[in-house]
Design an enzyme around this catalytic site. Structure first.
Site, PDB file in Angstrom:
ATOM      1  CG  ASP A  12      -1.794  -1.223   1.312  1.00 16.60           C
ATOM      2  OD1 ASP A  12      -2.301  -1.661   0.271  1.00 16.60           O
ATOM      3  OD2 ASP A  12      -1.922  -1.779   2.420  1.00 16.60           O
ATOM      4  CG  HIS A  40      -1.735  -1.838  -7.363  1.00 15.65           C
ATOM      5  ND1 HIS A  40      -0.677  -1.719  -6.507  1.00 15.65           N
ATOM      6  CD2 HIS A  40      -1.569  -3.007  -8.000  1.00 15.65           C
ATOM      7  CE1 HIS A  40       0.103  -2.787  -6.636  1.00 15.65           C
ATOM      8  NE2 HIS A  40      -0.428  -3.583  -7.534  1.00 15.65           N
TER       9      HIS A  40
HETATM   10  P1  GDP Z   1      -0.324   0.222  -3.801  1.00 12.66           P
HETATM   11  O1  GDP Z   1      -0.910  -1.112  -3.515  1.00 12.66           O
HETATM   12  O2  GDP Z   1       1.114   0.304  -3.418  1.00 12.66           O
HETATM   13  O3  GDP Z   1      -0.567   0.675  -5.181  1.00 12.66           O
HETATM   14  O4  GDP Z   1      -1.032   1.276  -2.846  1.00 12.66           O
HETATM   15  P2  GDP Z   1      -2.607   1.505  -2.604  1.00 12.66           P
HETATM   16  O5  GDP Z   1      -3.254   1.867  -3.841  1.00 12.66           O
HETATM   17  O6  GDP Z   1      -3.183   0.420  -1.788  1.00 12.66           O
HETATM   18  O7  GDP Z   1      -2.553   2.735  -1.572  1.00 12.66           O
HETATM   19  C1  GDP Z   1      -2.107   3.923  -1.899  1.00 12.66           C
HETATM   20  C2  GDP Z   1      -3.224   4.935  -1.641  1.00 12.66           C
HETATM   21  O8  GDP Z   1      -2.660   6.184  -1.486  1.00 12.66           O
HETATM   22  C3  GDP Z   1      -4.173   5.066  -2.814  1.00 12.66           C
HETATM   23  O9  GDP Z   1      -5.444   5.409  -2.334  1.00 12.66           O
HETATM   24  C4  GDP Z   1      -3.572   6.202  -3.618  1.00 12.66           C
HETATM   25  O10 GDP Z   1      -4.517   6.907  -4.406  1.00 12.66           O
HETATM   26  C5  GDP Z   1      -3.054   7.066  -2.525  1.00 12.66           C
HETATM   27  N1  GDP Z   1      -1.842   7.830  -2.832  1.00 12.66           N
HETATM   28  C6  GDP Z   1      -0.761   7.462  -3.573  1.00 12.66           C
HETATM   29  N2  GDP Z   1       0.173   8.433  -3.518  1.00 12.66           N
HETATM   30  C7  GDP Z   1      -0.335   9.410  -2.738  1.00 12.66           C
HETATM   31  C8  GDP Z   1       0.160  10.670  -2.275  1.00 12.66           C
HETATM   32  O11 GDP Z   1       1.280  11.081  -2.560  1.00 12.66           O
HETATM   33  N3  GDP Z   1      -0.663  11.390  -1.455  1.00 12.66           N
HETATM   34  C9  GDP Z   1      -1.895  10.970  -1.088  1.00 12.66           C
HETATM   35  N4  GDP Z   1      -2.621  11.744  -0.280  1.00 12.66           N
HETATM   36  N5  GDP Z   1      -2.382   9.784  -1.490  1.00 12.66           N
HETATM   37  C10 GDP Z   1      -1.614   9.035  -2.308  1.00 12.66           C
END
Ligand code: GDP
Length: 428
Positions: A12, A40
Site C-alpha cells: 500500500d 492498487h
Molecule cells: P499500492 O498497492 O502500493 O498501489 O497502494 P494503494 O493503492 O493500496 O494505496 C495507496 C493509496 O494512497 C491510494 O489510495 C492512492 O490513491 C493514494 N496515494 C498514492 N500516492 C499518494 C500521495 O502522494 N498522497 C496521497 N494523499 N495519497 C496518495
C-alpha cells in the site's frame, strides 16, 4: 530497458500511482507475482480505480499489459476488471497472459476461507483470494498451468486426481463443507479456457524480443519487502516473493536486464493484517486521525475495506526494505498527509533486550523490539499542488532529507497527492 516498481514497506505504498505515472513512457507493463489479493488504487483522467490483477499501466493506449508466469492468475478477476475499466471509458487494453501462469481455482478461494475459519483467532488475516492455497499447490506440483487448459486429455485426468485429493482434505480438515464435483470443475475450466484463449502467449519470449527491440518494460510489484516470504515478517507474509529480483523469474527475463529499481516508500507506515509492526501508533485516537487523513480518502484496504494499522516512519524497516529490493532510487509517497502534525516522530532504531540496533532482525527478535524515536518538526501546511522541490517548506525538505540519509538511497521523487501528476522530481 527494464524498470521495476516495488514496495519497500508492508504494501500500500502507492505503487499503483507510480506505475500509472511511469506508464506514460513505458511500452509494456508486467505483473510478475501475487494475485488479486492486494489492490492498487489509481486516480487518473478516467476516474478512480482499484486494480487487483491488471497492471496499473493499463490505462494507456500504447501499453501492453502482461500477466507473467509468476502470477496467481484469477481468470474471473481479470475479466471482471477488464469489463469494469472498459465500462468507465478506458480503451480495451492489450493483454497477454503467460502460457505458464497458473490458475487460481475456485477451491483455492474456498480453502482460504475454510482455513481462516478453522484457525479462528490465530488466522493470518488472509484476503481470502486463494493465494496461499494456490502457491501451496503450485509448489506441490498439483497446480494448473494455463497451457494445460488446452490439452483436454491432461486436463480431465488432472481434474479427477486433484478433486479426489481435495475431497479427502475437506472430509478430514473441514468436515461438513461441500465436496468438490469433478464435472462442475471441468466445466468451469472449459469456460476459463474459452475466456483466456485469445490472450495466451509465450510471454517470456515476447519480453525477450521486446528487450531486443529496445522497448521500455515496467515490472509492477505487489505488496512490499516486509511481506516477502523469505525476507519479510514470516509467517505474516504473502506467498510469493515481493522483491524486484523475483521479477526476472516471475516474468521470465534476464536478471541483469533490470537496470532501474524504484522502491516506493511511504512517508509514514501502514500495514494490513496481523504481524510485527514496531513503529505502530498505539494511541487509537492518534492512529485514527492519521488513518482518516491518509492515502486518498483514508487508509482502508483496497480489496477488503479493512482499516489499516498505522505507524510512524520506520527508518530501520524502510532501509532494510529499500536495500533488500536493491533499489537504485526511492519515491517517497503520501508526504502531503503529514501536513497537520506539529511534530513527527520517526523510528530510528530498535531496542531489543536493552540494546539498540539499526539492523532489521528476524521475526523472533522483532517481536521483542521497542521503537527508538527521534522527533522532527512538522511543516503545518498543505503541500499539495507544489511542483518544485525548492518550494516545499524547509521542515518538509528536512524531513525528506533526513529519511534519505537513513535510507542510504537517493529519493528522486516525492509524491504529494494521489493524482497522476502530483509528483515532485528532485534534480540530483
Ligand atoms: P499500492 O498497492 O502500493 O498501489 O497502494 P494503494 O493503492 O493500496 O494505496 C495507496 C493509496 O494512497 C491510494 O489510495 C492512492 O490513491 C493514494 N496515494 C498514492 N500516492 C499518494 C500521495 O502522494 N498522497 C496521497 N494523499 N495519497 C496518495
Amino acid at each position: 530497458m527494464v524498470k521495476a516498481v516495488v514496495g519497500a514497506n508492508w504494501g500500500d505504498e502507492g505503487k499503483g500511482k507510480i506505475t500509472d505515472m511511469l506508464g506514460e513512457t513505458a511500452d509494456i507493463i508486467v505483473r510478475f507475482q501475487g494475485g488479486s489479493n492486494a489492490g492498487h488504487t489509481i486516480v487518473n483522467d478516467y476516474g478512480k480505480f482499484a486494480l487487483h490483477i491488471l497492471p496499473s499501466g493499463v490505462f494507456y493506449d500504447h501499453t501492453t499489459s502482461v500477466i507473467g508466469n509468476g502470477v496467481a492468475f484469477s481468470v474471473p478477476a481479470l475479466f471482471k476488471e477488464v469489463n469494469d475499466i472498459v465500462e468507465k471509458g478506458v480503451p480495451m487494453p492489450k493483454i497477454k497472459v503467460s502460457d505458464r501462469a497458473q490458475i487460481v481455482m475456485p477451491y483455492h478461494v474456498l480453502f482460504d476461507e475454510y482455513e481462516e475459519e478453522r484457525l479462528k483467532g490465530a488466522a493470518f488475516g488472509s484476503t481470502k483470494s486463494g493465494i496461499a492455497p494456490f502457491y501451496s499447490d503450485k509448489y506441490s506440483k498439483i497446480g494448473f498451468q494455463v497451457s494445460e487448459l488446452f490439452d483436454e486429455e491432461t486436463l480431465v485426468k488432472k481434474v479427477a486426481s486433484v478433486v479426489e485429493k481435495k475431497n479427502l482434505i475437506i472430509k478430514s480438515l473441514y468436515p461438513g463443507k461441500p465436496l468438490l464435483d469433478e464435472a462442475e470443475l471441468l466445466k468451469t475450466l472449459h469456460e476459463y479456457r474459452d475466456m483466456v484463449a485469445p490472450y495466451v502467449t509465450d510471454t517470456a519470449k515476447f519480453l525477450k524480443d521486446a528487450i531486443k527491440e529496445g522497448k521500455t518494460i515496467l515490472l509492477e510489484g505487489q505488496l512490499g519487502t516486509l511481506k516477502d516470504p523469505d525476507f519479510g515478517i514470516y509467517p505474516m507474509v504473502t506467498s510469493s516473493s515481493t522483491l524486484a529480483a523475483y521479477g526476472a523469474i516471475g516474468a521470465g527475463i534476464p536478471p541483469y536486464e533490470i537496470k532501474n529499481i524504484i522502491a516506493v516508500c511511504k512517508a509514514y507506515s501502514s500495514a494490513v493484517g496481523a504481524g510485527e509492526f514496531v513503529s505502530e501508533i498505539l494511541d487509537e485516537d492518534q492512529a485514527k486521525e492519521l488513518r482518516d487523513r491518509g492515502g486518498d480518502g483514508g487508509e482502508y484496504g483496497a480489496t477488503t475495506g479493512r482499516p489499516r494499522r498505522m505507524g510512524w516512519f520506520d527508518c530501520v524497516a524502510s532501509r532494510y526494505g529499500v536495500q533488500m529490493q536493491s533499489a537504485t532510487e526511492v519515491v517517497l509517497t503520501v508526504l502531503d498527509v503529514l501536513g497537520y502534525l506539529d511534530e513527527i516522530p520517526v523510528c530510528v532504531g530498535y531496542e531489543i533486550n536493552g540494546e539498540v540496533t539499526k539492523d532489521f532482525p528476524v521475526t523472533t527478535k522483532l517481536a521483542k523490539a521497542k521503537p527508538v524515536y527521534k522527533t522532527l518538526p512538522g511543516w503545518k501546511c498543505d503541500i499539495r499542488g507544489i511542483k518544485n522541490y525548492e518550494d516545499l517548506p524547509e521542515n518538509c525538505r528536512n524531513y525528506i532529507e533526513f529519511i534519505e540519509k537513513e535510507l542510504e538511497t537517493p529519493i528522486t521523487m516525492v509524491s504529494n497527492g494521489p493524482g497522476r501528476h502530483e509528483i515532485i522530481y528532485r534534480n540530483k
